[in-house]
Design an enzyme around this catalytic site. Structure first.
Site, PDB file in Angstrom:
ATOM      1  N   GLY A 167     -14.157  11.770  38.806  1.00  0.00           N
ATOM      2  CA  GLY A 167     -12.969  12.145  39.575  1.00  0.00           C
ATOM      3  C   GLY A 167     -11.700  11.917  38.776  1.00  0.00           C
ATOM      4  CB  ALA A 168      -9.352  13.603  37.171  1.00  0.00           C
ATOM      5  CG  ASN A 195     -12.017  16.031  38.046  1.00  0.00           C
ATOM      6  OD1 ASN A 195     -12.542  15.499  39.023  1.00  0.00           O
ATOM      7  ND2 ASN A 195     -10.965  16.835  38.150  1.00  0.00           N
ATOM      8  CB  THR A 219      -3.063   6.025  53.083  1.00  0.00           C
ATOM      9  OG1 THR A 219      -4.356   6.413  52.653  1.00  0.00           O
ATOM     10  CG2 THR A 219      -2.848   6.458  54.506  1.00  0.00           C
ATOM     11  CE  LYS A 251      -2.824   6.223  48.204  1.00  0.00           C
ATOM     12  NZ  LYS A 251      -4.058   5.696  47.609  1.00  0.00           N
TER      13      LYS A 251
END
Ligand code: NDP
Length: 273
Positions: A127-128, A151, A62, A66
């Site tokens: 979001g991106a 975004n 997490t 990542k």
């Protein structure tokens, strides 16, 4: 020795993964131990290898690791390659295998658990960042009529859209352009809700929406969900179903058996009101 699994992140104290995987193991009769490990960017690779070398069979990964997990893996699934990030590792015959189940988990929650169809629908993803990268290819695989990525930093949305625009109806826009367009599904893949903030949208973005989905979980009604509720959106959901479904996918990858997810989603759900 009992097979060892772990989730690795920083911070990690909030994680529900040991609870989820412990419950999956009991329900499927699998003998394993699952722990949580906190580490630093500098120590990440060393910590993963030490875990593997002392009986580790797999890990969930997490934030913020990542990308590092992607870099240190030997074999990556097509999903992980598309996302450029991984959220699960498997240690097998001296090799590190990597996958990314975030998008699969979200689509399973939307289609199977919530019963909302994606094919032919207009979808907007706010979001991106890392989560958006994982979920966008899975949405596109279902052939929505159009997918818009919005975004704050528009260049990041444009870069993401460019990866898929050759074969798909996908576009990137800034927040000022998004308000008056009709969407069936509105996804909040920003991290704004973690700080109790609202991405710069207005209620009109929900005017024709059937589903408002907040990727953050355990926060109850976030400002995003509250706005959708005010507009009368039929389905409001947070990311708890996505979390449990991606965990079930990782469990199946590691153990060859897919646990039932319904009870765990119910157990972890904080009512949205
Ligand atoms: P990242 O840090 O990679 O990306 C954050 C994104 O949020 C960026 O696009 C950023 O925009 C945007 N953003 C942050 N604050 C605001 C704001 N106030 N207004 C508008 N945009 C904002 O985070 P992740 O992609 O990893 O995570 C996003 C969310 O998804 C988090 O809530 C996380 O908890 C959740 N998540 C849930 C999972 C689940 O299983 N349910 C799995 C993975 C993530 P910019 O680029 O302009 O800075």
């Amino acid at each position: 020795m009992t097979d060892q699994y772990a989730v690795i992140g920083n911070p990690i104290s909030h994680t529900r993964s040991p609870l989820i995987h412990g419950s999956f193991a009991s329900a499927t009769g699998q003998e394993l131990e699952y722990t949580a490990i906190e580490t630093s960017v500098e120590s990440f690779a060393r910590t993963v290898l030490a875990f593997r070398d002392t009986g580790g069979r797999g890990m969930n990964v997490t934030a913020p690791f990542k990308l590092q997990a992607f870099d240190m893996s030997d074999e990556r699934s097509a999903r992980a390659q598309q996302a450029g990030a991984v959220n699960a590792l498997k240690f097998e015959a001296g090799r590190i295998l990597a996958d990314n189940f975030d998008g699969v988990g979200l689509l399973q929650d939307i289609r199977r658990n919530l019963g909302v169809e994606v094919t032919g629908k207009r979808i907007v993803v706010l979001g991106a960042g890392g989560a958006a990268r994982g979920v966008i290819p899975q949405f596109l695989a279902q052939r929505p009529s159009e997918l818009i990525i919005v975004n704050r930093t528009v260049a990041k949305a444009q870069e993401l859209a460019a990866q898929y625009s050759a074969e798909n109806s996908v576009r990137a826009v800034g927040y000022t352009e998004v308000d008056r367009q009709p969407f069936h599904i509105v996804i909040n893949a920003t991290s704004a809700s973690l700080r109790g903030e609202l991405p710069p949208i207005s209620q009109t973005v929900f005017a024709q929406a059937h589903l408002a989905y907040e990727l953050a979980y355990g926060k109850g009604l976030t400002p995003f969900l509250r706005l959708a509720q005010a507009e009368g959106v039929a389905h409001l959901a947070d990311g708890v179903g996505m979390l449990v479904e991606q965990a079930a996918e990782a469990f199946a990858w590691w153990r060859g058996i897919r646990p039932d997810t319904r009870g765990m989603i119910e157990a972890l759900t904080i009512p949205l009101r």
